[in-house]
Enzyme design. Structure first.
Site, PDB file in Angstrom:
ATOM      1  N   LYS A 167      -3.523   8.242   2.966  1.00 60.48           N
ATOM      2  CA  LYS A 167      -4.755   8.041   3.752  1.00 60.48           C
ATOM      3  C   LYS A 167      -4.587   8.607   5.168  1.00 60.48           C
ATOM      4  CE  LYS A 167      -7.440   6.052   0.699  1.00 60.48           C
ATOM      5  NZ  LYS A 167      -8.424   6.919   0.004  1.00 60.48           N
TER       6      LYS A 167
ATOM      7  N   TYR B 249       0.837  -1.195   0.000  1.00 62.40           N
ATOM      8  CA  TYR B 249       0.000   0.000   0.000  1.00 62.40           C
ATOM      9  C   TYR B 249       0.880   1.258   0.000  1.00 62.40           C
ATOM     10  CZ  TYR B 249      -4.808   1.579   0.248  1.00 62.40           C
ATOM     11  OH  TYR B 249      -6.037   2.105  -0.059  1.00 62.40           O
TER      12      TYR B 249
END
Ligand code: NAP
Length: 261
Positions: free
Chosen positions: A165, A158
């Site tokens: 995020k 990720y």
């Protein structure tokens, strides 16, 4: 007990519907079912036919192209919101992007270009769209975005999107603090893995999807419909006391550190 949400007379802008699998669409479906008027924005003309297919035959809907990183596009989009609705009640930010190169290799090798792209598209655009929406939002208005647990814990591959995020979640708190005085709430929905176009660009997503389901307390992954229902709660008056929060809809997988069987 069943709760009916009536959003007739309310207006929403949903940004980031690529196709029927998009989480933005799952949220829009709940808003439309509740009687809300909904405008949509899409990044490029390439996506328009998919969105048009979803909107055909629906009343009170419209769409306009807007790249969320382009200031002129936002000015034009929110000008259209004013023209169509006069005001705005709900803003849905369902936008993220990181170059594949940033997710294939090691995090330590992230380039400044990939860092800037991921954080600008996936986090800064929440700030810029909120700024454009602010003059149109009435008291009782509400903004949501979509985040993922890789902001808090390391999720392999990720990489820079986890950092983006984390920035999105922090931005949510700062926006909530500033806009709260005008009666506007800002929250972010932390969804578990869902099979969408954006998810397909994450290396190893299929394995991640299976493992999350296997370790979740509910023994499955959450669904886009469940993302839509939580979003409806947060956007509408049902969530009137909730702001600045990251709220999870992931069948509980984020609470588990491991599963022994
Ligand atoms: P999606 O259907 O691919 O939606 C992402 C949307 O973002 C697409 O419409 C995409 O347009 C748009 N976008 C990208 N860059 C943009 C820009 N500069 N300006 C305007 N729009 C732009 O995938 P999704 O999974 O529903 O993603 C929606 C949100 O949910 C994202 O924030 C994502 O991180 C989040 N989320 C997803 C999952 C999951 O597992 N799917 C889990 C948690 C959170 P293009 O197609 O043109 O790039």
């Amino acid at each position: 007990m069943s709760v009916t949400v009536d959003l007739s007379g309310k207006t929403a802008l949903v940004m980031g519907v690529a196709n029927a699998r998009s989480l933005g669409w799952a949220i829009a479906e709940q808003l439309l079912a509740a009687g809300c008027q909904v405008g949509f924005s899409y990044q490029g003309e390439r996506l328009k036919p998919e969105l048009d297919k979803l909107l055909v035959g629906r009343e009170g809907v419209w769409s306009q192209q807007a790249d969320a990183t382009v200031e002129e596009d936002l000015t034009s989009l929110f000008g259209r919101v004013k023209e169509e609705f006069g005001h705005l009640d709900y803003l849905v930010h369902s936008i993220a992007f990181a170059p594949r190169s940033a997710m294939e290799g090691r995090f330590v090798d992230t380039t400044p270009e990939d860092w800037n792209t991921a954080l600008t598209v996936s986090a800064y655009t929440l700030v810029s769209t909120a700024r454009h929406a602010e003059p149109l939002l009435r008291s009782g208005g509400s903004i949501i975005s979509l985040t993922y647990h890789a902001s808090q814990k390391v999720v392999p591959k990720y990489n820079v999107m986890g950092v983006a995020k984390a920035a999105l979640e922090a931005a949510t708190r700062y926006l909530a603090a500033e806009l709260g005085g005008a009666g506007i709430r800002v929250n972010t929905v932390s969804a578990g893995p869902m099979r969408t176009i954006a998810a397909r660009s994450i290396p190893g997503f299929g394995t991640m999807y299976e493992k999350a389901a296997a370790s979740a307390p509910l023994g499955r992954n959450a669904t886009p419909e469940e993302v839509g229902k939580l979003s409806l709660f947060l956007l509408s008056d049902l969530g009137s006391g909730v702001t600045g929060q990251t709220v999870y809809v992931d069948a509980g997988s984020s609470i588990m550190s491991m599963k022994l069987d």
